[in-house]
Design a protein around this motif. Sequence first.
Motif, short mmCIF file in Angstrom:
data_model
loop_
_atom_site.label_atom_id
_atom_site.label_comp_id
_atom_site.label_asym_id
_atom_site.label_seq_id
_atom_site.Cartn_x
_atom_site.Cartn_y
_atom_site.Cartn_z
N GLU A 8 -3.94 -2.10 -5.70
CA GLU A 8 -3.55 -0.98 -4.83
C GLU A 8 -2.08 -1.12 -4.46
O GLU A 8 -1.57 -2.22 -4.27
CB GLU A 8 -4.41 -0.97 -3.55
N VAL A 9 -1.40 0.01 -4.37
CA VAL A 9 -0.02 0.05 -3.87
C VAL A 9 0.04 1.10 -2.77
O VAL A 9 -0.32 2.27 -3.00
CB VAL A 9 0.99 0.42 -4.99
N ILE A 10 0.45 0.68 -1.59
CA ILE A 10 0.60 1.62 -0.47
C ILE A 10 2.02 2.15 -0.50
O ILE A 10 2.99 1.43 -0.21
CB ILE A 10 0.30 0.93 0.88
N ARG A 11 2.17 3.41 -0.88
CA ARG A 11 3.49 4.02 -1.04
C ARG A 11 4.03 4.55 0.28
O ARG A 11 5.25 4.67 0.44
CB ARG A 11 3.41 5.17 -2.05
N ARG A 12 3.17 4.91 1.19
CA ARG A 12 3.61 5.48 2.46
C ARG A 12 2.98 4.71 3.62
O ARG A 12 2.04 5.17 4.26
CB ARG A 12 3.23 6.97 2.55
N PRO A 13 3.52 3.53 3.91
CA PRO A 13 2.97 2.74 5.02
C PRO A 13 3.34 3.39 6.35
O PRO A 13 4.21 4.26 6.42
CB PRO A 13 3.65 1.38 4.85
N SER A 14 2.68 2.96 7.40
CA SER A 14 3.02 3.46 8.73
C SER A 14 4.40 2.96 9.13
O SER A 14 4.94 2.02 8.53
CB SER A 14 1.98 2.97 9.75
N SER A 15 4.97 3.58 10.15
CA SER A 15 6.33 3.21 10.56
C SER A 15 6.40 1.79 11.08
O SER A 15 7.47 1.17 11.07
CB SER A 15 6.84 4.18 11.62
N LEU A 45 0.31 -4.23 -2.87
CA LEU A 45 1.73 -4.15 -2.53
C LEU A 45 1.94 -3.05 -1.49
O LEU A 45 1.35 -1.96 -1.60
CB LEU A 45 2.57 -3.83 -3.77
N ILE A 46 2.77 -3.35 -0.49
CA ILE A 46 3.11 -2.36 0.54
C ILE A 46 4.59 -2.04 0.40
O ILE A 46 5.45 -2.90 0.64
CB ILE A 46 2.79 -2.90 1.95
N ASP A 47 4.89 -0.83 -0.01
CA ASP A 47 6.24 -0.41 -0.38
C ASP A 47 7.04 -0.02 0.86
O ASP A 47 6.81 1.03 1.46
CB ASP A 47 6.15 0.77 -1.35
N LEU A 48 8.01 -0.86 1.21
CA LEU A 48 8.81 -0.61 2.41
C LEU A 48 9.88 0.45 2.20
O LEU A 48 10.40 1.01 3.17
CB LEU A 48 9.47 -1.92 2.87
N THR A 49 10.24 0.74 0.96
CA THR A 49 11.32 1.70 0.73
C THR A 49 10.93 3.10 1.20
O THR A 49 11.81 3.91 1.53
CB THR A 49 11.72 1.75 -0.75
N GLY A 50 9.63 3.37 1.28
CA GLY A 50 9.17 4.67 1.76
C GLY A 50 9.48 4.91 3.22
O GLY A 50 9.42 6.05 3.69
N LEU A 51 9.80 3.85 3.95
CA LEU A 51 10.11 4.00 5.38
C LEU A 51 11.52 4.52 5.60
O LEU A 51 11.86 4.94 6.71
CB LEU A 51 9.92 2.66 6.09
N ARG A 52 12.37 4.43 4.57
CA ARG A 52 13.73 4.97 4.61
C ARG A 52 14.52 4.48 5.82
O ARG A 52 15.12 5.27 6.56
CB ARG A 52 13.70 6.51 4.56
#
Length: 275
Positions: A8-15, A45-52
């Motif tokens: 699993e890859v979380i593309r949009r994690p919480s803030s 994987l938890i994708d931090l780049t989605g947090l911008r």
Amino acid sequence: MDLTTISEVIRRPSSRPGAEWREGDAWLAGGTWLFSVEQPGLRRLIDLTGLRWDPLVPSDTGLEIGATCTIRDLHALTPPDHWIAGGLFAKSCEAFLSSFKVWNAATVGGNICMSLPAGPMITLTVALEARYELWATDGSVRTVDALDFVTGDHRNILAPGEILRRVHIPASALTKRTAHRRFTLTHLGRSTVFLIGTQTPGTSDLLLTVTAGTTRPVRIAFETMPDARSLGESIDALPDGVWFADPNGTPDHRHHLTRHFAEEIRRELMAGGPV
């Protein structure tokens, strides 16, 4: 490299993504190391780049660097004229053993959290007296001196699931005069030693940061400029176990180079040489 164990890859994690952490997770930023070797213990994987997160925020108090700021963005920064230590940003980025393609993905926070002796973002932030903001999985926040973060080769103080959120470099450090020395076995090789000296304008102090040749960053402070003998003795007094050994240099070699380059830095700052 394909990571075959990832389900699993979380593309949009919480803030505030810490609450989502569980065993078998990894934070994903640039991924330049994560995808370079097998990761058999990882499942998600938890994708931090989605947090911008904002990459670079200059202000009167200094410079805030978001953990997901790329090396490319940091290298492209044009610091204000009064930040006379600003030249260290480009110099430290250029100390990476990597191509421009890696610069486009590799992050400041990733290099720090890898905690390798030759990590140039560690050298930069320790020399400029930065502080790191860390987020824990329970929502708490702590701030630590950059010097205290790395504890050894590929080791640091992060607890499981804890994340580096931002780096703050104070304005007082950015206005210091600087001198640096770096040695590699080959032109584009990994650093064998990387030293930075800083001096407060209008004073004769010296703050010497020693990295790459040591398993963790070392900072040696003098209120007034030491003579050559005192500086050498301060380096000799470092614990034997702090010197790093790998194919790029033995502990004795790194000790010798550190002594040699520290004296060059001392003389340059005494003479008012290039910043």
